[in-house]
Write a protein that holds these residues in place. Sequence first.
Motif, short mmCIF file in Angstrom:
data_model
loop_
_atom_site.label_atom_id
_atom_site.label_comp_id
_atom_site.label_asym_id
_atom_site.label_seq_id
_atom_site.Cartn_x
_atom_site.Cartn_y
_atom_site.Cartn_z
N LEU A 191 33.95 36.10 57.67
CA LEU A 191 33.90 36.66 56.52
C LEU A 191 35.70 37.24 56.78
N ALA A 192 36.56 36.63 55.37
CA ALA A 192 37.75 37.20 55.10
C ALA A 192 38.25 37.35 53.79
N ALA A 193 38.54 38.21 53.40
CA ALA A 193 38.90 38.53 52.12
C ALA A 193 40.44 38.01 51.80
N SER A 194 40.25 37.21 50.71
CA SER A 194 41.75 36.10 50.16
C SER A 194 42.20 37.06 48.62
N TYR A 195 42.56 38.33 48.70
CA TYR A 195 42.67 38.63 47.05
C TYR A 195 41.52 38.83 47.07
N ARG A 196 40.91 37.84 45.64
CA ARG A 196 39.97 38.50 45.23
C ARG A 196 39.03 37.49 45.68
N LEU A 214 34.01 32.27 48.28
CA LEU A 214 33.23 32.81 46.61
C LEU A 214 33.99 32.88 45.95
N ARG A 215 33.87 32.92 44.58
CA ARG A 215 35.06 33.85 43.39
C ARG A 215 34.76 34.18 42.53
N GLU A 216 33.50 35.69 42.56
CA GLU A 216 32.61 35.99 41.42
C GLU A 216 33.95 37.35 41.22
N HIS A 217 34.45 38.42 42.81
CA HIS A 217 35.03 38.47 41.71
C HIS A 217 36.58 38.60 41.17
N THR A 218 36.53 39.77 40.32
CA THR A 218 38.04 39.67 39.13
C THR A 218 38.99 40.53 40.09
N SER A 235 29.71 42.33 49.42
CA SER A 235 31.23 43.07 49.38
C SER A 235 31.31 43.83 48.05
N GLY A 236 32.14 44.75 48.30
CA GLY A 236 33.25 45.43 47.37
C GLY A 236 34.28 45.48 47.35
N SER A 237 34.67 45.75 45.94
CA SER A 237 36.09 45.22 45.28
C SER A 237 36.74 45.85 44.55
N TYR A 238 38.31 46.31 44.14
CA TYR A 238 38.44 46.86 43.45
C TYR A 238 38.04 46.31 41.45
N ASP A 239 37.13 45.44 40.96
CA ASP A 239 36.36 44.90 40.48
C ASP A 239 35.91 46.94 39.83
N ASN A 240 35.75 46.92 40.69
CA ASN A 240 34.63 48.33 40.62
C ASN A 240 32.97 48.04 40.97
N GLN A 241 33.43 46.46 41.38
CA GLN A 241 31.58 45.99 41.74
C GLN A 241 31.44 46.14 43.24
N ILE A 242 29.87 45.66 43.19
CA ILE A 242 29.86 45.77 44.60
C ILE A 242 28.27 44.15 44.36
#
Length: 335
Positions: A191-196, A214-218, A235-242
């Motif tokens: 898995l590799a993050a690429s921005y969101r 995958l494009r669920e995070h904002t 996954s965890g994101s700067y959009d406050n979501q897991i």
Amino acid sequence: MGICIDNNCQYQRPYCHYCLPNHCQHLNKLILSEMLNEWIQKRILSINDVQMNAQECKSILDSLLNKFIPYFNIKLEQLGISQINQIIKGLCQIELYEQQFFNKLKSSIEQVKQIVNKILKDFISQTDLKQNIIMQVKQPIIIKPIIQELTKQVNISKPKQFTFELIKQNSIKQDDYCCAIAFNKDGSILLAASYRYIKIYQNKEGKLNQIQCLREHTNTVYTLNFMKITNNFVSGSYDNQIIIWYVNGNNEWKCQQKLNGHLDRILCLLIHNTDSLIISGSGDKTIKFWIKQNQWLCQLTITEHTDYICSLSLSEEQNKVISCSADSQILVIGQ
């Protein structure tokens, strides 16, 4: 200065630094005297495990016994035809499996008896053991010079020096920054993050082939963690979501559930070895414990930190969480 625990060693007994060269082929089987109690405790725990299994077997048989005992000496006219039929069938099944089951059980018990009897026969008395240990502990512990001398005697070869070089043809250029990567348990998926976005690659001998995006995070994806048992990941994101991701029958990852509990970005995340607990740290200064029931639910929130959570770690026993924060504190959180 210690004890040799190698069953195949002809010098298996307490040793001093003079006889240490006799154990040069199995240094990992030597226990320093101050570690002996810990080693004994582990052996006792393994015996306790066997005992617990035996008790569990007894408990199961007791429950079976308690099921049929109430019907002993009961008058048949007090029972219906269907009840009598069930009792007879149950007792006949016991008779059917009795030979097979109890022969195995008897054989297992006999093996345990033989092992225990051999251990008791070979076991030296407690007094002799204590005296031997005391005599060896009196020897000076000078481990570093001994190892250096031993290295000269047995000519231990130094480990090979590794070098690394960039494999340009296998490298991937991304347009957006990457804040998280993760391999699955067998290394076949990366898995590799690429921005969101989350890009999923198939790994074959270092060659990465993208199979999904995958494009669920904002907002920026900051943590990626595979489950320990399955190929599902979190996954965890700067959009406050897991987000919990599961893999379907077509080997495609889909969003299973979104955990919305933190009020700020997700900065770190852990998964328990059983895949039944997720621990998350956030910019909102809290640590949350998520448990798996029909769905993932927040069971506990730790609010002891006064600034954002930087990192989390689980103890080897999986019962303590260590956290550190921008508030200059390290917390130990016990189960």
